[in-house]
Design a protein around this motif. Structure first.
Motif, PDB file in Angstrom:
ATOM      1  N   PHE A  94       0.803  -1.195   0.105  1.00 17.20           N
ATOM      2  CA  PHE A  94      -0.089  -0.028  -0.004  1.00 17.20           C
ATOM      3  C   PHE A  94       1.005   1.185  -0.173  1.00 17.20           C
ATOM      4  CE2 PHE A  94      -1.713   3.372   2.610  1.00 17.20           C
ATOM      5  CZ  PHE A  94      -2.976   3.520   1.854  1.00 17.20           C
ATOM      6  N   ALA A  95       1.816   1.312   0.871  1.00 19.97           N
ATOM      7  CA  ALA A  95       2.820   2.401   0.909  1.00 19.97           C
ATOM      8  C   ALA A  95       3.585   2.700  -0.181  1.00 19.97           C
ATOM      9  CB  ALA A  95       3.870   2.128   2.283  1.00 19.97           C
ATOM     10  N   ILE A  96       4.064   1.763  -1.006  1.00 23.97           N
ATOM     11  CA  ILE A  96       4.753   1.769  -2.065  1.00 23.97           C
ATOM     12  C   ILE A  96       3.760   2.446  -3.195  1.00 23.97           C
ATOM     13  CG2 ILE A  96       5.933   0.309  -4.133  1.00 23.97           C
ATOM     14  CD1 ILE A  96       6.887  -1.501  -1.967  1.00 23.97           C
ATOM     15  N   ALA A  97       2.646   1.933  -3.338  1.00 24.09           N
ATOM     16  CA  ALA A  97       1.769   2.462  -4.140  1.00 24.09           C
ATOM     17  C   ALA A  97       1.087   3.888  -3.984  1.00 24.09           C
ATOM     18  CB  ALA A  97       0.465   1.753  -4.404  1.00 24.09           C
ATOM     19  N   GLN A  98       1.064   4.228  -2.719  1.00 25.09           N
ATOM     20  CA  GLN A  98       0.697   5.538  -2.424  1.00 25.09           C
ATOM     21  C   GLN A  98       1.641   6.637  -1.979  1.00 25.09           C
ATOM     22  OE1 GLN A  98      -2.752   6.367  -2.132  1.00 25.09           O
ATOM     23  NE2 GLN A  98      -3.002   4.296  -3.119  1.00 25.09           N
ATOM     24  N   TYR A  99       2.807   6.369  -1.459  1.00 25.34           N
ATOM     25  CA  TYR A  99       3.590   7.433  -1.056  1.00 25.34           C
ATOM     26  C   TYR A  99       4.565   7.751  -2.336  1.00 25.34           C
ATOM     27  CZ  TYR A  99       1.568   6.331   3.471  1.00 25.34           C
ATOM     28  OH  TYR A  99       0.459   6.224   4.435  1.00 25.34           O
ATOM     29  N   GLU A 100       4.435   8.840  -2.871  1.00 26.16           N
ATOM     30  CA  GLU A 100       5.532   9.370  -3.979  1.00 26.16           C
ATOM     31  C   GLU A 100       6.130  10.672  -3.763  1.00 26.16           C
ATOM     32  OE1 GLU A 100       2.825   9.288  -7.397  1.00 26.16           O
ATOM     33  OE2 GLU A 100       2.755   7.180  -7.441  1.00 26.16           O
ATOM     34  N   ASP A 101       7.382  10.802  -4.535  1.00 26.93           N
ATOM     35  CA  ASP A 101       7.857  12.076  -4.368  1.00 26.93           C
ATOM     36  C   ASP A 101       7.433  12.873  -5.460  1.00 26.93           C
ATOM     37  OD1 ASP A 101       8.896  11.256  -6.781  1.00 26.93           O
ATOM     38  OD2 ASP A 101      10.931  10.595  -6.120  1.00 26.93           O
ATOM     39  N   CYS A 102       7.833  13.911  -5.642  1.00 25.40           N
ATOM     40  CA  CYS A 102       7.308  15.024  -6.452  1.00 25.40           C
ATOM     41  C   CYS A 102       7.510  14.520  -8.236  1.00 25.40           C
ATOM     42  CB  CYS A 102       7.803  16.533  -6.317  1.00 25.40           C
ATOM     43  SG  CYS A 102       9.598  16.584  -6.534  1.00 25.40           S
ATOM     44  N   ASN A 103       8.375  13.578  -8.319  1.00 22.18           N
ATOM     45  CA  ASN A 103       8.525  13.160  -9.529  1.00 22.18           C
ATOM     46  C   ASN A 103       7.276  11.704  -9.803  1.00 22.18           C
ATOM     47  OD1 ASN A 103      10.365  14.945 -10.198  1.00 22.18           O
ATOM     48  ND2 ASN A 103      11.854  13.650  -9.386  1.00 22.18           N
ATOM     49  N   GLY A 104       6.961  11.599  -8.936  1.00 25.77           N
ATOM     50  CA  GLY A 104       5.803  10.445  -9.087  1.00 25.77           C
ATOM     51  C   GLY A 104       6.515   8.977  -8.816  1.00 25.77           C
ATOM     52  N   HIS A 105       7.709   9.026  -8.346  1.00 26.62           N
ATOM     53  CA  HIS A 105       8.265   7.840  -7.939  1.00 26.62           C
ATOM     54  C   HIS A 105       8.092   7.507  -6.479  1.00 26.62           C
ATOM     55  CE1 HIS A 105      11.011   9.464 -11.192  1.00 26.62           C
ATOM     56  NE2 HIS A 105      10.941   8.221 -11.445  1.00 26.62           N
ATOM     57  N   SER A 106       7.870   6.185  -6.348  1.00 26.80           N
ATOM     58  CA  SER A 106       7.717   5.571  -5.018  1.00 26.80           C
ATOM     59  C   SER A 106       8.678   5.908  -3.908  1.00 26.80           C
ATOM     60  CB  SER A 106       7.474   4.354  -4.897  1.00 26.80           C
ATOM     61  OG  SER A 106       7.261   3.870  -3.601  1.00 26.80           O
ATOM     62  N   ILE A 107       8.356   6.603  -2.678  1.00 31.65           N
ATOM     63  CA  ILE A 107       9.363   6.867  -1.928  1.00 31.65           C
ATOM     64  C   ILE A 107      10.050   5.684  -1.311  1.00 31.65           C
ATOM     65  CG2 ILE A 107       9.739   7.963   0.515  1.00 31.65           C
ATOM     66  CD1 ILE A 107       7.791  10.007  -0.484  1.00 31.65           C
ATOM     67  N   LEU A 108       9.267   4.527  -1.412  1.00 35.43           N
ATOM     68  CA  LEU A 108       9.797   3.148  -0.784  1.00 35.43           C
ATOM     69  C   LEU A 108      10.121   2.445  -2.069  1.00 35.43           C
ATOM     70  CD1 LEU A 108       7.144   2.327   1.860  1.00 35.43           C
ATOM     71  CD2 LEU A 108       9.455   2.779   2.401  1.00 35.43           C
ATOM     72  N   ARG A 109      11.207   2.152  -1.951  1.00 37.86           N
ATOM     73  CA  ARG A 109      12.018   1.433  -3.525  1.00 37.86           C
ATOM     74  C   ARG A 109      11.778  -0.177  -3.453  1.00 37.86           C
ATOM     75  NH1 ARG A 109      11.942   5.760  -5.809  1.00 37.86           N
ATOM     76  NH2 ARG A 109      13.445   7.254  -5.179  1.00 37.86           N
ATOM     77  N   GLU A 110      11.566  -0.702  -2.220  1.00 38.03           N
ATOM     78  CA  GLU A 110      11.167  -2.224  -2.213  1.00 38.03           C
ATOM     79  C   GLU A 110      10.442  -2.442  -0.963  1.00 38.03           C
ATOM     80  OE1 GLU A 110      14.141  -5.084  -2.153  1.00 38.03           O
ATOM     81  OE2 GLU A 110      15.442  -3.928  -0.925  1.00 38.03           O
ATOM     82  N   ASN A 111       9.709  -3.776  -1.094  1.00 41.64           N
ATOM     83  CA  ASN A 111       9.146  -4.222   0.037  1.00 41.64           C
ATOM     84  C   ASN A 111      10.041  -5.014   0.957  1.00 41.64           C
ATOM     85  OD1 ASN A 111       7.236  -5.682   1.833  1.00 41.64           O
ATOM     86  ND2 ASN A 111       5.598  -5.454   0.266  1.00 41.64           N
ATOM     87  N   PRO A 112      10.246  -4.869   2.159  1.00 44.84           N
ATOM     88  CA  PRO A 112      11.165  -5.709   2.861  1.00 44.84           C
ATOM     89  C   PRO A 112      10.436  -6.928   3.213  1.00 44.84           C
ATOM     90  CG  PRO A 112      10.418  -3.900   4.318  1.00 44.84           C
ATOM     91  CD  PRO A 112       9.752  -3.852   2.894  1.00 44.84           C
ATOM     92  N   VAL A 113       9.581  -7.420   3.094  1.00 45.29           N
ATOM     93  CA  VAL A 113       8.588  -8.487   3.354  1.00 45.29           C
ATOM     94  C   VAL A 113       8.556  -9.292   2.193  1.00 45.29           C
ATOM     95  CG1 VAL A 113       6.690  -9.485   4.633  1.00 45.29           C
ATOM     96  CG2 VAL A 113       7.382  -7.217   4.911  1.00 45.29           C
ATOM     97  N   THR A 114       9.626  -9.731   1.762  1.00 48.47           N
ATOM     98  CA  THR A 114       9.789 -10.731   0.342  1.00 48.47           C
ATOM     99  C   THR A 114      10.547 -12.019   0.358  1.00 48.47           C
ATOM    100  OG1 THR A 114      11.546  -9.294  -0.466  1.00 48.47           O
ATOM    101  CG2 THR A 114       9.639  -8.460  -1.069  1.00 48.47           C
ATOM    102  N   ARG A 115      11.157 -12.071   1.623  1.00 46.51           N
ATOM    103  CA  ARG A 115      11.745 -13.244   1.579  1.00 46.51           C
ATOM    104  C   ARG A 115      10.841 -14.519   2.277  1.00 46.51           C
ATOM    105  NH1 ARG A 115      17.028 -11.575   5.393  1.00 46.51           N
ATOM    106  NH2 ARG A 115      18.108 -10.394   3.834  1.00 46.51           N
TER     107      ARG A 115
END
Length: 156
Positions: A94-115
């Motif tokens: 959700f955070a990756i999809a919702q939180y973007e910088d002024c250029n439209g890029h996600s502030i979070l680069r990856e989900n740490p819950v992937t292992r």
């Protein structure tokens, strides 16, 4: 009425978004969550991630997640550990999809819950801990769609 709380925040503020703030935004956006689901999410936030609630999401990494998963599994059981990680993964997605910088890029680069390999395997558990029955399903999985419970138990 705020339709998209994350969209109204400035990028600088978003970089310091805590797990609790993301959860609050998640709940505000997902209005159709069932009462039981919301209760489960709130319980996980209060018990499993109580010490992470004020932690910036950018500070939560894969190693922390892996250690927390092991700790939850030891204290509350494997199923609860997996449930907690599924919730945390959804919150990060959700955070990756919702939180973007002024250029439209996600502030979070990856989900740490992937292992996923660290997650507890619950296949045997879901079949009542019966290893023979579980092995039967693994061995004959190609026939699984045609099996019924009656057919399975006549082989034992």
């Amino acid at each position: 009425m705020v339709l998209n709380p994350p969209a109204e925040k400035k990028p600088e503020v978003l970089q310091g978004t805590t797990l609790q703030q993301a959860f609050d935004d998640f709940v505000a956006v997902r209005k159709k969550l069932k009462a039981r689901t919301l209760c489960d999410y709130q319980r996980i936030m209060k018990t499993v991630f109580a010490d992470w609630q004020n932690k910036a999401m950018l500070k939560i990494n894969k190693d922390m997640v892996a250690k927390r998963h092991s700790k939850i599994g030891a204290e509350h059981g494997e199923a609860y550990a997996n449930l907690s990680m599924r919730f945390l993964r959804a919150l990060f997605n959700f955070a990756i999809a919702q939180y973007e910088d002024c250029n439209g890029h996600s502030i979070l680069r990856e989900n740490p819950v992937t292992r996923q390999q660290i997650w507890h395997n619950q296949f045997f558990t879901c079949l009542g801990g019966n290893a023979e029955l579980s092995l039967y399903f693994i061995t004959f999985s190609w026939r699984f769609s045609t099996l019924t419970i009656k057919n399975v138990f006549k082989h034992f």
